[in-house]
Design a protein around this motif. Structure first.
Motif, PDB file in Angstrom:
ATOM      1  N   ASP A  62       0.837  -1.197   0.000  1.00 16.79           N
ATOM      2  CA  ASP A  62       0.000   0.000   0.000  1.00 16.79           C
ATOM      3  C   ASP A  62       0.874   1.250   0.000  1.00 16.79           C
ATOM      4  O   ASP A  62       0.647   2.206   0.755  1.00 16.79           O
ATOM      5  CB  ASP A  62      -0.946   0.003   1.208  1.00 16.79           C
ATOM      6  CG  ASP A  62      -2.066   1.035   1.068  1.00 16.79           C
ATOM      7  OD1 ASP A  62      -2.382   1.409  -0.074  1.00 16.79           O
ATOM      8  OD2 ASP A  62      -2.614   1.463   2.097  1.00 16.79           O
ATOM      9  N   THR A 146       1.563   8.987  -5.333  1.00 20.63           N
ATOM     10  CA  THR A 146       0.727   8.771  -4.159  1.00 20.63           C
ATOM     11  C   THR A 146      -0.598   9.528  -4.274  1.00 20.63           C
ATOM     12  O   THR A 146      -1.671   8.985  -4.017  1.00 20.63           O
ATOM     13  CB  THR A 146       1.475   9.213  -2.886  1.00 20.63           C
ATOM     14  OG1 THR A 146       2.706   8.491  -2.789  1.00 20.63           O
ATOM     15  CG2 THR A 146       0.646   8.948  -1.648  1.00 20.63           C
ATOM     16  N   CYS A 209     -11.349  -0.491  -1.391  1.00 23.62           N
ATOM     17  CA  CYS A 209     -10.804  -1.705  -0.768  1.00 23.62           C
ATOM     18  C   CYS A 209     -10.081  -1.424   0.542  1.00 23.62           C
ATOM     19  O   CYS A 209      -9.861  -2.334   1.341  1.00 23.62           O
ATOM     20  CB  CYS A 209      -9.889  -2.438  -1.738  1.00 23.62           C
ATOM     21  SG  CYS A 209      -8.442  -1.500  -2.238  1.00 23.62           S
ATOM     22  N   ASP A 210      -9.709  -0.158   0.788  1.00 23.18           N
ATOM     23  CA  ASP A 210      -9.054   0.175   2.058  1.00 23.18           C
ATOM     24  C   ASP A 210     -10.047   0.555   3.147  1.00 23.18           C
ATOM     25  O   ASP A 210      -9.638   0.895   4.255  1.00 23.18           O
ATOM     26  CB  ASP A 210      -8.069   1.332   1.846  1.00 23.18           C
ATOM     27  CG  ASP A 210      -6.875   0.933   0.989  1.00 23.18           C
ATOM     28  OD1 ASP A 210      -6.516  -0.256   1.012  1.00 23.18           O
ATOM     29  OD2 ASP A 210      -6.325   1.806   0.294  1.00 23.18           O
ATOM     30  N   GLY A 211     -11.347   0.522   2.837  1.00 23.73           N
ATOM     31  CA  GLY A 211     -12.321   0.955   3.818  1.00 23.73           C
ATOM     32  C   GLY A 211     -13.470  -0.011   3.984  1.00 23.73           C
ATOM     33  O   GLY A 211     -14.629   0.406   4.073  1.00 23.73           O
ATOM     34  N   TRP A 212     -13.162  -1.309   4.040  1.00 26.30           N
ATOM     35  CA  TRP A 212     -14.218  -2.311   4.141  1.00 26.30           C
ATOM     36  C   TRP A 212     -15.088  -2.092   5.375  1.00 26.30           C
ATOM     37  O   TRP A 212     -16.313  -2.175   5.300  1.00 26.30           O
ATOM     38  CB  TRP A 212     -13.596  -3.708   4.178  1.00 26.30           C
ATOM     39  CG  TRP A 212     -13.391  -4.311   2.825  1.00 26.30           C
ATOM     40  CD1 TRP A 212     -13.232  -3.635   1.661  1.00 26.30           C
ATOM     41  CD2 TRP A 212     -13.333  -5.691   2.503  1.00 26.30           C
ATOM     42  NE1 TRP A 212     -13.058  -4.517   0.625  1.00 26.30           N
ATOM     43  CE2 TRP A 212     -13.116  -5.779   1.122  1.00 26.30           C
ATOM     44  CE3 TRP A 212     -13.422  -6.858   3.247  1.00 26.30           C
ATOM     45  CZ2 TRP A 212     -13.005  -7.006   0.464  1.00 26.30           C
ATOM     46  CZ3 TRP A 212     -13.306  -8.072   2.604  1.00 26.30           C
ATOM     47  CH2 TRP A 212     -13.105  -8.148   1.221  1.00 26.30           C
ATOM     48  N   ARG A 234      -9.931  -4.784  -7.711  1.00 32.30           N
ATOM     49  CA  ARG A 234      -9.965  -5.419  -6.397  1.00 32.30           C
ATOM     50  C   ARG A 234     -11.389  -5.392  -5.862  1.00 32.30           C
ATOM     51  O   ARG A 234     -12.228  -4.625  -6.343  1.00 32.30           O
ATOM     52  CB  ARG A 234      -9.026  -4.693  -5.417  1.00 32.30           C
ATOM     53  CG  ARG A 234      -7.562  -5.049  -5.595  1.00 32.30           C
ATOM     54  CD  ARG A 234      -6.692  -4.371  -4.546  1.00 32.30           C
ATOM     55  NE  ARG A 234      -6.279  -3.049  -4.977  1.00 32.30           N
ATOM     56  CZ  ARG A 234      -5.577  -2.207  -4.219  1.00 32.30           C
ATOM     57  NH1 ARG A 234      -5.250  -2.556  -2.974  1.00 32.30           N
ATOM     58  NH2 ARG A 234      -5.221  -1.033  -4.673  1.00 32.30           N
ATOM     59  N   ARG A 312     -11.891  10.856   0.264  1.00 33.49           N
ATOM     60  CA  ARG A 312     -11.540   9.490   0.657  1.00 33.49           C
ATOM     61  C   ARG A 312     -12.800   8.682   0.934  1.00 33.49           C
ATOM     62  O   ARG A 312     -13.573   9.020   1.846  1.00 33.49           O
ATOM     63  CB  ARG A 312     -10.667   9.518   1.905  1.00 33.49           C
ATOM     64  CG  ARG A 312      -9.199   9.818   1.666  1.00 33.49           C
ATOM     65  CD  ARG A 312      -8.406   8.555   1.388  1.00 33.49           C
ATOM     66  NE  ARG A 312      -8.496   7.629   2.488  1.00 33.49           N
ATOM     67  CZ  ARG A 312      -7.648   7.597   3.528  1.00 33.49           C
ATOM     68  NH1 ARG A 312      -6.679   8.483   3.600  1.00 33.49           N
ATOM     69  NH2 ARG A 312      -7.795   6.708   4.483  1.00 33.49           N
ATOM     70  N   ASP A 314     -13.322   5.837   2.450  1.00 34.88           N
ATOM     71  CA  ASP A 314     -13.446   5.267   3.788  1.00 34.88           C
ATOM     72  C   ASP A 314     -13.882   6.319   4.795  1.00 34.88           C
ATOM     73  O   ASP A 314     -14.706   6.056   5.682  1.00 34.88           O
ATOM     74  CB  ASP A 314     -12.134   4.593   4.225  1.00 34.88           C
ATOM     75  CG  ASP A 314     -10.945   5.531   4.191  1.00 34.88           C
ATOM     76  OD1 ASP A 314     -10.988   6.545   3.460  1.00 34.88           O
ATOM     77  OD2 ASP A 314      -9.953   5.257   4.892  1.00 34.88           O
ATOM     78  N   ASN A 402     -11.255 -10.984   2.135  1.00 37.61           N
ATOM     79  CA  ASN A 402     -10.381  -9.952   2.677  1.00 37.61           C
ATOM     80  C   ASN A 402     -10.092  -8.982   1.535  1.00 37.61           C
ATOM     81  O   ASN A 402     -10.336  -9.291   0.371  1.00 37.61           O
ATOM     82  CB  ASN A 402      -9.093 -10.566   3.257  1.00 37.61           C
ATOM     83  CG  ASN A 402      -8.164 -11.108   2.189  1.00 37.61           C
ATOM     84  OD1 ASN A 402      -7.428 -10.353   1.556  1.00 37.61           O
ATOM     85  ND2 ASN A 402      -8.181 -12.423   1.977  1.00 37.61           N
ATOM     86  N   PRO A 403      -9.595  -7.775   1.828  1.00 32.15           N
ATOM     87  CA  PRO A 403      -9.434  -6.777   0.772  1.00 32.15           C
ATOM     88  C   PRO A 403      -8.518  -7.187  -0.374  1.00 32.15           C
ATOM     89  O   PRO A 403      -8.575  -6.578  -1.440  1.00 32.15           O
ATOM     90  CB  PRO A 403      -8.876  -5.567   1.526  1.00 32.15           C
ATOM     91  CG  PRO A 403      -9.445  -5.697   2.896  1.00 32.15           C
ATOM     92  CD  PRO A 403      -9.421  -7.183   3.168  1.00 32.15           C
TER      93      PRO A 403
END
Length: 571
Positions: A62, A146, A209-212, A234, A312, A314, A402-403
């Motif tokens: 990440d 980034t 995918c980073d905020g399931w 993803r 963002r 999430d 899982n992510p």
């Protein structure tokens, strides 16, 4: 003397880009010879594998990965993989070698005409004006990669690395903070829209995918079904959750039908909406309002949404889950069974009905291989997919838990899975990594097997070998003609793997398959040697018709034909 090379290495240490993925050429020798001990060099035998492995590494960490390419040939060979990294929203810094600055005007041998060679796929391209500008250019590329989640290129002439760097300043911030909170006042229009919805739905994708946890909280608060974007890189939501309903159709008629009963559709970290075959008409029925939350500016700007947030996902979902009033589950929350069989009915999205049957000695079909994998894969598996003709069954039989439980190439070009799986396992050495790949796709990235073997990367590669481009055969059939390309069933994936130093087993029947899986999967997380299973599979013509239905090719005709067929086995 402190050199540009020394200063650049300091930037690499500061940003954490201390693993270099590369297939070197002469214009990079002055950079790469005698690397400090704290910088790791990873060799790949083709530039597509260089970028593919760096892509997997960046996903696993990440964080941006670092790749080095050799002037025109290297960058040209890597463009397809760079396009995939951009579509997958993977941050990466790519240093591209160039001839000596002092005689570039004369276009010497290996001088590269590099401007625009990768098209618009890099999020940023820099040609430093002076040698002393290189360290700052690399630092800025890190920030660009980034911020915009994609590959950033820096072109560096070969003589720049030895240039003095005394009394210079790196022209980039040492630390860049990106505030992520969204004021409640700004969220008020979306809160009002969701609170007043009769039957909301969520479409989620790789950007979530980073905020399931926050997305699960919001879906449960709304009591609404959650779709996965089509052709996603993803999984954006746990696919074994009761509110998950499957992959969104990739053509407009079925897309409209899937979302018809919903008056509000919220896309989270997903485009609105990715399509494949063209069909006229709107994306959704009149009366359906689309809202979008994404941190991808391009995705936000091109989406036909009535309300879009560039933020963002999430953070937005976490706050929405607190602000939106809870509601009871409404229409559209029923999902098909997640049991191995039966999985679908003719009225549900997906290919043909699967029914449990005794295993025979007949030819293996892809669905049987996937079913056996599903029975054995651990919950924390990192699953890399590149098997277009079997993707519908893989989505249904192997839900992401899982992510990283589903990782694929959003661009669609072949050659992603093998190198990406190697990079992922390098980044996550204690997690089981499995790549499920068609033989056509594997051939486009086969050089990565050497890197896996040489660096003792314990990935399991399951190659579904039908000796042909099954999707292309089907598409040619759909266009009413015969494909001019032949099958390539003379190719031995196991033989190629062994030639590249990777252990391989040829699988011809069910017993060999289960024996191999029972042997390797229990110890896969600790395995330090790669293994390729070359699984001979056959293709059912009916399965190919169902594939076309899933892709949305001639969807109306295929749907009518499908509804007229009786349920059949594809095992």
């Amino acid at each position: 003397m402190h050199t540009v090379r020394d200063a650049t290495f300091e930037v690499l240490r500061h940003t954490g880009m201390t693993t270099i993925f590369c297939n070197p050429g002469s214009t990079e020798i002055s950079l790469l010879t005698g690397l400090p001990d704290d910088l790791d060099f990873v060799l790949a035998l083709h530039e597509g594998s260089v970028i593919g492995m760096a892509t997997g590494w960046a996903i696993g960490h990440d964080a941006p990965a670092l790749a080095v390419l050799h002037t025109t040939a290297g960058l040209g060979n890597a463009v397809g993989a760079i396009a995939t990294a951009r579509a997958n929203r993977v941050p990466m810094v790519i240093l591209v070698g160039q001839q000596d600055r002092r005689h570039l005007a004369q276009e010497p041998f290996l001088a590269g005409r590099l401007s625009g060679l990768a098209g618009d796929y890099p999020v940023h391209t820099d040609h430093p004006v002076r040698a002393q500008d290189v360290p700052g250019a690399v630092a800025r590329a890190f920030h660009q990669a980034t911020t915009f989640a994609g590959p950033a290129l820096v072109v560096v002439p070969m003589d720049d690395w030895a240039a003095p760097y005394e009394g210079e300043t790196v022209t980039a911030p040492a630390r860049l903070l990106r505030p992520v909170s969204v004021p409640d006042a700004d969220l008020a229009p979306l809160v009002e829209l969701l609170a007043g919805a009769r039957a909301p739905a969520i479409v989620t994708g790789a950007g979530a995918c980073d905020g399931w946890d926050s997305l699960v909280a919001l879906a449960e608060r709304l009591g609404c079904p959650v779709w996965q974007e089509s052709f996603g890189a993803r999984a954006g939501f746990p696919q074994d959750h009761p509110l998950y309903v499957g992959v969104l159709p990739a053509d407009r008629p079925r897309l409209r039908a899937a979302l018809a009963e919903h008056d509000v559709v919220l896309a989270v970290g997903a485009p609105v909406f990715r399509q494949y075959g063209y069909e006229p008409g709107p994306l959704v029925e009149p009366g359906t309002t689309i809202a979008l939350v994404t941190d991808d500016p391009a995705e936000a700007h091109r989406s036909p949404a009535e309300l879009a947030y560039l933020a963002r996902p999430d953070q937005v979902c976490a706050r929405l889950a607190q602000l939106v009033p809870p509601r009871e589950p409404g229409p559209g929350t029923h999902i098909p069974s997640r049991e191995p069989a039966p999985l679908t009915s003719p009225q549900e999205p997906g290919p043909a009905v699967l029914r449990a049957e005794p295993v025979t000695d007949g030819p293996l079909r892809p669905v049987r291989v996937l079913r056996e994998l599903a029975a054995r894969l651990p919950e924390d598996v990192v699953l890399v997919e590149e098997t277009p003709s079997s993707r519908p069954d893989l989505h249904r039989l192997l839900p992401a838990r899982n992510p990283l439980g589903f990782v694929s190439a959003a661009m669609g070009g072949l050659g992603f899975a093998l190198p990406a799986a190697v990079g992922l396992r390098m980044a996550l050495p204690d997690r089981p990594v499995v790549a499920v790949v068609g033989d056509g796709a594997a051939l486009c990235g086969v050089q990565a097997l050497w890197s896996a073997a040489h660096y003792r990367v314990g990935t399991l590669f399951v190659v579904l070998a039908n000796g042909r481009y099954a999707v292309m055969d089907r598409l040619a059939e759909q266009h009413g003609g015969k494909a001019p390309w032949p099958a390539f069933d003379e190719v031995s994936m196991a033989g190629m793997a062994r030639a590249l130093g990777c252990e391989a087993i040829r699988i011809n029947d069910h017993g060999e398959l289960t024996a191999a899986l029972d042997d390797v999967l229990p110890t896969l997380a600790a395995r330090r040697e790669p293994l390729l299973l070359d699984v001979s599979v056959s293709v059912d013509p009916d399965f190919q018709r169902d594939l076309a239905w899933n892709l949305g090719v001639d969807a109306r005709e295929e749907t009518a034909a499908r509804e007229g067929r009786q349920a059949r086995a594809v095992l």
